[in-house]
Scaffold this motif. Sequence first.
Motif, PDB file in Angstrom:
ATOM      1  N   PRO A 173       0.829  -1.209   0.000  1.00  0.00           N
ATOM      2  CA  PRO A 173       0.000   0.000   0.000  1.00  0.00           C
ATOM      3  C   PRO A 173       0.859   1.253   0.000  1.00  0.00           C
ATOM      4  N   ARG A 174       0.324   2.331  -0.561  1.00  0.00           N
ATOM      5  CA  ARG A 174       1.107   3.547  -0.689  1.00  0.00           C
ATOM      6  C   ARG A 174       1.360   4.208   0.663  1.00  0.00           C
ATOM      7  N   ALA A 175       0.489   3.997   1.636  1.00  0.00           N
ATOM      8  CA  ALA A 175       0.662   4.591   2.960  1.00  0.00           C
ATOM      9  C   ALA A 175       0.962   3.492   3.968  1.00  0.00           C
ATOM     10  N   TRP A 176       2.016   2.731   3.720  1.00  0.00           N
ATOM     11  CA  TRP A 176       2.335   1.579   4.560  1.00  0.00           C
ATOM     12  C   TRP A 176       2.714   2.001   5.966  1.00  0.00           C
ATOM     13  N   ARG A 177       2.148   1.288   6.950  1.00  0.00           N
ATOM     14  CA  ARG A 177       2.528   1.471   8.348  1.00  0.00           C
ATOM     15  C   ARG A 177       2.202   0.189   9.082  1.00  0.00           C
ATOM     16  N   ASP A 178       3.191  -0.361   9.782  1.00  0.00           N
ATOM     17  CA  ASP A 178       2.971  -1.575  10.544  1.00  0.00           C
ATOM     18  C   ASP A 178       2.486  -1.212  11.946  1.00  0.00           C
ATOM     19  N   GLU A 179       1.577  -2.004  12.481  1.00  0.00           N
ATOM     20  CA  GLU A 179       0.983  -1.692  13.784  1.00  0.00           C
ATOM     21  C   GLU A 179       2.004  -1.691  14.915  1.00  0.00           C
ATOM     22  N   ASP A 180       3.067  -2.469  14.797  1.00  0.00           N
ATOM     23  CA  ASP A 180       4.094  -2.526  15.838  1.00  0.00           C
ATOM     24  C   ASP A 180       5.367  -1.795  15.442  1.00  0.00           C
ATOM     25  N   LEU A 181       5.789  -1.945  14.205  1.00  0.00           N
ATOM     26  CA  LEU A 181       7.075  -1.407  13.765  1.00  0.00           C
ATOM     27  C   LEU A 181       7.002   0.054  13.353  1.00  0.00           C
ATOM     28  N   GLY A 182       5.804   0.529  13.015  1.00  0.00           N
ATOM     29  CA  GLY A 182       5.658   1.920  12.594  1.00  0.00           C
ATOM     30  C   GLY A 182       5.841   2.081  11.100  1.00  0.00           C
ATOM     31  N   GLN A 183       6.374   3.240  10.688  1.00  0.00           N
ATOM     32  CA  GLN A 183       6.476   3.575   9.272  1.00  0.00           C
ATOM     33  C   GLN A 183       7.779   3.117   8.631  1.00  0.00           C
TER      34      GLN A 183
END
Length: 357
Positions: free
Chosen positions: A22-32
């Motif tokens: 996805p273009r606005a990737w962000r992991d719930e634990d690791l962040g951006q």
Amino acid sequence: MRWILLSLVFFWVLASHADAAPRAWRDEDLGQAIIEGVADAENIWLRGSTGKVVRFVRSTGDRVVVAENVIDLLRDNDHLWALARRGETDSYYVTDLLDPESAAAIRSDRRQGDTYLHSGEDAEGQVLGLAIWPGLDRPVIVSQRGVVPLASGESRQRFAASLSGYGHLTAVDRQTLYVGYNRGEWGGGLRRVDLQNGAISFVTKNAERPCEGVLNPACAPIVGLFPDRQTPGCLIVGSGISHLGSSRGEVYRVCASTIEAVFSTPTPAVGDRWMMGPQPWPLDGLFEVSNGWVGTSRDRYFRSYGTRVEERPMPTFREWAGLQISDEQDGVLFLVSACCWGSTDAILYRAIAVPIS
């Protein structure tokens, strides 16, 4: 294994095979952003921009947060050392994430074994990370103004001057520490610290014209460094940049004051859309792997085998446990570590190499 957040701002890999990200990737634990990672046959440990370290089970994709407020990870044979800050205090601790008894202390409120570092101007300054050298059973904590040992019988070493913050660290022996900086188009360069007297010096070869020297601190961002396993007392260091259509990438062997060119990225016959005419490929990361190193670039990587270096396309990424990951390639996993920049028809990603030990 020294990959700092500043490099994420300036260097990005064009991963055309990562279309599913996805273009606005962000992991719930690791962040951006994923800052660094290590792996073995069963697990992957990743440190994110949130300061959390997450362990993933390779067979299932199951994840668990194993540490928080982590500043640095350091793999050392059968140890995976994590340096973390206890909340907002001046208390730091180092634990071995591969040792269940050591790692259990993370979840407790015990202060036994903590190291107290005052970050004020008259004390240690910013904590940079961990370093270790042959013969040392536990790593040292490196700050802007000195080295704090964790092993018994060792004493603190003050530097003669103050280091800048946010650097890559590696020690080749108990006498010498190297610190590399990545300031993007503003350079960075390599520093050598004499651990006997605390003296700090630049490692560079000057030239008459600006930016034509070797490891010029004004023009050479350091994208990775680690001890040269084949040449004791030396290190391998990578430098690379991509800015305003120009780019380059170099790998050097540094032995005290001697700098030897090991590899320069090739120039394609036809440059990609990010080049103003054909330029050498940029190098945005250098990672120690079994029997050599991996250098990452836009949509490709370079793998060394002794004195031979092969250029290969970046592998296809697949969705896995909320991440974009490749299949194993010669003992390495590649992950999309940050996303996304560029125009609507050309998106830039950054990929990192995760060595499997």
